[in-house]
Design a protein around this motif. Structure first.
Motif, PDB file in Angstrom:
ATOM      1  N   ALA A 191     -49.932 -46.393 105.582  1.00 65.65           N
ATOM      2  CA  ALA A 191     -49.818 -46.067 107.004  1.00 65.65           C
ATOM      3  C   ALA A 191     -48.944 -47.086 107.714  1.00 65.65           C
ATOM      4  CB  ALA A 191     -51.205 -46.033 107.643  1.00 65.65           C
ATOM      5  N   ASP A 192     -48.037 -46.579 108.526  1.00 68.34           N
ATOM      6  CA  ASP A 192     -47.046 -47.391 109.246  1.00 68.34           C
ATOM      7  C   ASP A 192     -47.275 -47.241 110.740  1.00 68.34           C
ATOM      8  OD1 ASP A 192     -43.401 -46.970 109.595  1.00 68.34           O
ATOM      9  OD2 ASP A 192     -44.779 -48.458 110.428  1.00 68.34           O
ATOM     10  N   SER A 193     -47.625 -48.339 111.407  1.00 69.39           N
ATOM     11  CA  SER A 193     -47.976 -48.289 112.832  1.00 69.39           C
ATOM     12  C   SER A 193     -46.782 -47.997 113.738  1.00 69.39           C
ATOM     13  CB  SER A 193     -48.643 -49.591 113.262  1.00 69.39           C
ATOM     14  OG  SER A 193     -47.779 -50.684 113.037  1.00 69.39           O
ATOM     15  N   SER A 194     -45.554 -48.076 113.219  1.00 71.35           N
ATOM     16  CA  SER A 194     -44.397 -47.737 114.062  1.00 71.35           C
ATOM     17  C   SER A 194     -44.344 -46.243 114.350  1.00 71.35           C
ATOM     18  CB  SER A 194     -43.095 -48.160 113.371  1.00 71.35           C
ATOM     19  OG  SER A 194     -42.725 -47.233 112.359  1.00 71.35           O
ATOM     20  N   GLY A 195     -45.019 -45.464 113.496  1.00 76.07           N
ATOM     21  CA  GLY A 195     -45.009 -44.024 113.693  1.00 76.07           C
ATOM     22  C   GLY A 195     -43.801 -43.317 113.106  1.00 76.07           C
ATOM     23  N   ILE A 196     -42.863 -44.087 112.577  1.00 79.72           N
ATOM     24  CA  ILE A 196     -41.606 -43.507 112.096  1.00 79.72           C
ATOM     25  C   ILE A 196     -41.689 -43.162 110.611  1.00 79.72           C
ATOM     26  CG2 ILE A 196     -39.147 -43.907 111.770  1.00 79.72           C
ATOM     27  CD1 ILE A 196     -39.290 -45.825 114.182  1.00 79.72           C
ATOM     28  N   GLY A 197     -42.004 -44.135 109.780  1.00 78.33           N
ATOM     29  CA  GLY A 197     -42.092 -43.919 108.337  1.00 78.33           C
ATOM     30  C   GLY A 197     -40.746 -44.044 107.646  1.00 78.33           C
ATOM     31  N   THR A 198     -40.780 -44.440 106.391  1.00 76.47           N
ATOM     32  CA  THR A 198     -39.578 -44.543 105.562  1.00 76.47           C
ATOM     33  C   THR A 198     -39.995 -44.481 104.108  1.00 76.47           C
ATOM     34  OG1 THR A 198     -37.679 -45.908 104.960  1.00 76.47           O
ATOM     35  CG2 THR A 198     -39.696 -47.060 105.555  1.00 76.47           C
ATOM     36  N   ILE A 199     -39.073 -44.016 103.263  1.00 76.74           N
ATOM     37  CA  ILE A 199     -39.327 -44.070 101.827  1.00 76.74           C
ATOM     38  C   ILE A 199     -38.445 -45.126 101.174  1.00 76.74           C
ATOM     39  CG2 ILE A 199     -40.083 -41.680 101.649  1.00 76.74           C
ATOM     40  CD1 ILE A 199     -37.307 -40.992 100.507  1.00 76.74           C
ATOM     41  N   ALA A 200     -37.634 -45.782 101.990  1.00 76.92           N
ATOM     42  CA  ALA A 200     -36.685 -46.752 101.442  1.00 76.92           C
ATOM     43  C   ALA A 200     -37.348 -48.063 101.033  1.00 76.92           C
ATOM     44  CB  ALA A 200     -35.585 -47.028 102.459  1.00 76.92           C
ATOM     45  N   THR A 201     -38.469 -48.379 101.673  1.00 78.88           N
ATOM     46  CA  THR A 201     -39.125 -49.643 101.409  1.00 78.88           C
ATOM     47  C   THR A 201     -40.591 -49.541 101.779  1.00 78.88           C
ATOM     48  OG1 THR A 201     -39.225 -51.996 102.009  1.00 78.88           O
ATOM     49  CG2 THR A 201     -38.403 -50.478 103.681  1.00 78.88           C
ATOM     50  N   TRP A 202     -41.405 -50.362 101.110  1.00 78.85           N
ATOM     51  CA  TRP A 202     -42.833 -50.381 101.414  1.00 78.85           C
ATOM     52  C   TRP A 202     -43.161 -51.403 102.494  1.00 78.85           C
ATOM     53  CZ3 TRP A 202     -44.567 -55.251 100.591  1.00 78.85           C
ATOM     54  CH2 TRP A 202     -43.845 -56.031  99.675  1.00 78.85           C
ATOM     55  N   ILE A 203     -42.185 -52.200 102.904  1.00 74.43           N
ATOM     56  CA  ILE A 203     -42.462 -53.340 103.775  1.00 74.43           C
ATOM     57  C   ILE A 203     -43.090 -52.994 105.124  1.00 74.43           C
ATOM     58  CG2 ILE A 203     -41.333 -55.222 105.042  1.00 74.43           C
ATOM     59  CD1 ILE A 203     -39.476 -55.584 102.655  1.00 74.43           C
ATOM     60  N   PRO A 204     -42.651 -51.914 105.804  1.00 75.89           N
ATOM     61  CA  PRO A 204     -43.218 -51.665 107.139  1.00 75.89           C
ATOM     62  C   PRO A 204     -44.671 -51.209 107.160  1.00 75.89           C
ATOM     63  CG  PRO A 204     -41.116 -50.537 106.856  1.00 75.89           C
ATOM     64  CD  PRO A 204     -41.564 -50.987 105.508  1.00 75.89           C
ATOM     65  N   TYR A 205     -45.201 -50.872 106.015  1.00 75.63           N
ATOM     66  CA  TYR A 205     -46.512 -50.240 105.985  1.00 75.63           C
ATOM     67  C   TYR A 205     -47.641 -51.253 106.134  1.00 75.63           C
ATOM     68  CZ  TYR A 205     -44.153 -45.925 104.935  1.00 75.63           C
ATOM     69  OH  TYR A 205     -43.348 -44.810 105.030  1.00 75.63           O
ATOM     70  N   ASP A 206     -48.606 -50.885 106.986  1.00 74.65           N
ATOM     71  CA  ASP A 206     -49.677 -51.812 107.347  1.00 74.65           C
ATOM     72  C   ASP A 206     -50.906 -51.685 106.455  1.00 74.65           C
ATOM     73  OD1 ASP A 206     -48.386 -50.586 110.164  1.00 74.65           O
ATOM     74  OD2 ASP A 206     -48.552 -52.779 110.094  1.00 74.65           O
ATOM     75  N   TYR A 207     -51.221 -50.464 106.077  1.00 78.29           N
ATOM     76  CA  TYR A 207     -52.425 -50.217 105.284  1.00 78.29           C
ATOM     77  C   TYR A 207     -52.067 -49.395 104.053  1.00 78.29           C
ATOM     78  CZ  TYR A 207     -54.488 -51.413 109.799  1.00 78.29           C
ATOM     79  OH  TYR A 207     -54.796 -52.034 110.975  1.00 78.29           O
ATOM     80  N   TRP A 208     -52.750 -49.687 102.967  1.00 76.20           N
ATOM     81  CA  TRP A 208     -52.497 -49.017 101.691  1.00 76.20           C
ATOM     82  C   TRP A 208     -53.804 -48.517 101.094  1.00 76.20           C
ATOM     83  CZ3 TRP A 208     -47.775 -48.281  99.189  1.00 76.20           C
ATOM     84  CH2 TRP A 208     -46.669 -48.881  99.804  1.00 76.20           C
ATOM     85  N   GLY A 209     -53.716 -47.396 100.411  1.00 76.61           N
ATOM     86  CA  GLY A 209     -54.849 -46.929  99.627  1.00 76.61           C
ATOM     87  C   GLY A 209     -54.855 -47.587  98.263  1.00 76.61           C
ATOM     88  N   GLN A 210     -55.870 -47.241  97.487  1.00 75.05           N
ATOM     89  CA  GLN A 210     -56.057 -47.878  96.183  1.00 75.05           C
ATOM     90  C   GLN A 210     -55.290 -47.173  95.080  1.00 75.05           C
ATOM     91  OE1 GLN A 210     -58.075 -45.663  97.449  1.00 75.05           O
ATOM     92  NE2 GLN A 210     -58.432 -44.263  95.734  1.00 75.05           N
ATOM     93  N   GLY A 211     -54.784 -45.976  95.368  1.00 75.40           N
ATOM     94  CA  GLY A 211     -53.994 -45.229  94.401  1.00 75.40           C
ATOM     95  C   GLY A 211     -54.803 -44.185  93.659  1.00 75.40           C
ATOM     96  N   THR A 212     -54.105 -43.139  93.224  1.00 77.78           N
ATOM     97  CA  THR A 212     -54.721 -42.089  92.418  1.00 77.78           C
ATOM     98  C   THR A 212     -53.747 -41.732  91.295  1.00 77.78           C
ATOM     99  OG1 THR A 212     -55.804 -39.907  92.489  1.00 77.78           O
ATOM    100  CG2 THR A 212     -53.857 -40.178  93.865  1.00 77.78           C
ATOM    101  N   GLN A 213     -54.288 -41.564  90.090  1.00 77.78           N
ATOM    102  CA  GLN A 213     -53.447 -41.348  88.912  1.00 77.78           C
ATOM    103  C   GLN A 213     -53.063 -39.879  88.784  1.00 77.78           C
ATOM    104  OE1 GLN A 213     -52.320 -43.643  86.374  1.00 77.78           O
ATOM    105  NE2 GLN A 213     -51.085 -41.848  85.822  1.00 77.78           N
ATOM    106  N   VAL A 214     -51.771 -39.648  88.628  1.00 79.76           N
ATOM    107  CA  VAL A 214     -51.256 -38.323  88.317  1.00 79.76           C
ATOM    108  C   VAL A 214     -50.591 -38.399  86.952  1.00 79.76           C
ATOM    109  CG1 VAL A 214     -49.555 -36.556  88.920  1.00 79.76           C
ATOM    110  CG2 VAL A 214     -50.925 -37.649  90.716  1.00 79.76           C
ATOM    111  N   THR A 215     -51.048 -37.572  86.037  1.00 86.01           N
ATOM    112  CA  THR A 215     -50.474 -37.537  84.696  1.00 86.01           C
ATOM    113  C   THR A 215     -50.024 -36.114  84.397  1.00 86.01           C
ATOM    114  OG1 THR A 215     -51.948 -39.313  83.946  1.00 86.01           O
ATOM    115  CG2 THR A 215     -50.875 -37.986  82.249  1.00 86.01           C
ATOM    116  N   VAL A 216     -48.737 -35.974  84.071  1.00 83.17           N
ATOM    117  CA  VAL A 216     -48.175 -34.665  83.759  1.00 83.17           C
ATOM    118  C   VAL A 216     -47.823 -34.663  82.271  1.00 83.17           C
ATOM    119  CG1 VAL A 216     -46.452 -32.932  84.333  1.00 83.17           C
ATOM    120  CG2 VAL A 216     -47.243 -34.550  86.085  1.00 83.17           C
ATOM    121  N   SER A 217     -48.580 -33.892  81.524  1.00 83.67           N
ATOM    122  CA  SER A 217     -48.405 -33.892  80.076  1.00 83.67           C
ATOM    123  C   SER A 217     -48.989 -32.626  79.479  1.00 83.67           C
ATOM    124  CB  SER A 217     -49.105 -35.111  79.465  1.00 83.67           C
ATOM    125  OG  SER A 217     -49.040 -35.076  78.055  1.00 83.67           O
ATOM    126  N   SER A 218     -48.372 -32.176  78.406  1.00 85.86           N
ATOM    127  CA  SER A 218     -48.912 -31.016  77.697  1.00 85.86           C
ATOM    128  C   SER A 218     -49.830 -31.467  76.570  1.00 85.86           C
ATOM    129  CB  SER A 218     -47.763 -30.161  77.147  1.00 85.86           C
ATOM    130  OG  SER A 218     -46.902 -30.941  76.344  1.00 85.86           O
TER     131      SER A 218
END
Length: 125
Positions: free
Chosen positions: A98-125
């Motif tokens: 979550a980014d408090s500026s309200g704008i968001g970017t995918i170029a860098t993680w730096i502006p983001y204030d809060y992070w989740g713990q992550g969820t695993q996605v596995t794509v495999s046959s």
């Protein structure tokens, strides 16, 4: 306590679909832009998608354009990432932030204030 919690990760076959959720608690997610990032083993974290606080602006990495869709339901304090036509190269831990500026970017993680713990996605046959 301020936190983001991702859910929805799973093992899926190539060509399948998943919907990831990012739920906020302790703060109002509507005031924040939200980004989705992923990190595969041995690789750097990369931006996948983001959505502005209003929902009026979204952005996607070239590798997922046309396959992934980000959306938000501010009434539920939740942001979603719909992932279709999944490929093995989409395998990674997916994080929302979550980014408090309200704008968001995918170029860098730096502006983001809060992070989740992550969820695993596995794509495999």
């Amino acid at each position: 306590q301020l936190q983001l919690v991702e859910s929805g990760g799973a093992l899926v076959q190539p060509g399948g679909s998943l919907r990831l959720s990012c739920a906020a608690s302790g703060f109002t997610l509507a005031y924040y832009a939200v980004g989705w990032f992923r990190q595969a083993p041995g690789k750097e974290r990369e931006g996948v998608s983001c959505i502005s606080s209003s929902g009026g602006s979204t952005n996607y990495a070239d590798s997922v354009k046309g396959r992934f869709t980000v959306s938000r339901d501010n009434a539920k304090n939740t942001v979603y990432l719909q992932m279709n036509s999944l490929k093995p190269e989409d395998t990674a831990v997916y994080y929302c932030a979550a980014d408090s500026s309200g704008i968001g970017t995918i170029a860098t993680w730096i502006p983001y204030d809060y992070w989740g713990q992550g969820t695993q996605v596995t794509v495999s046959s």
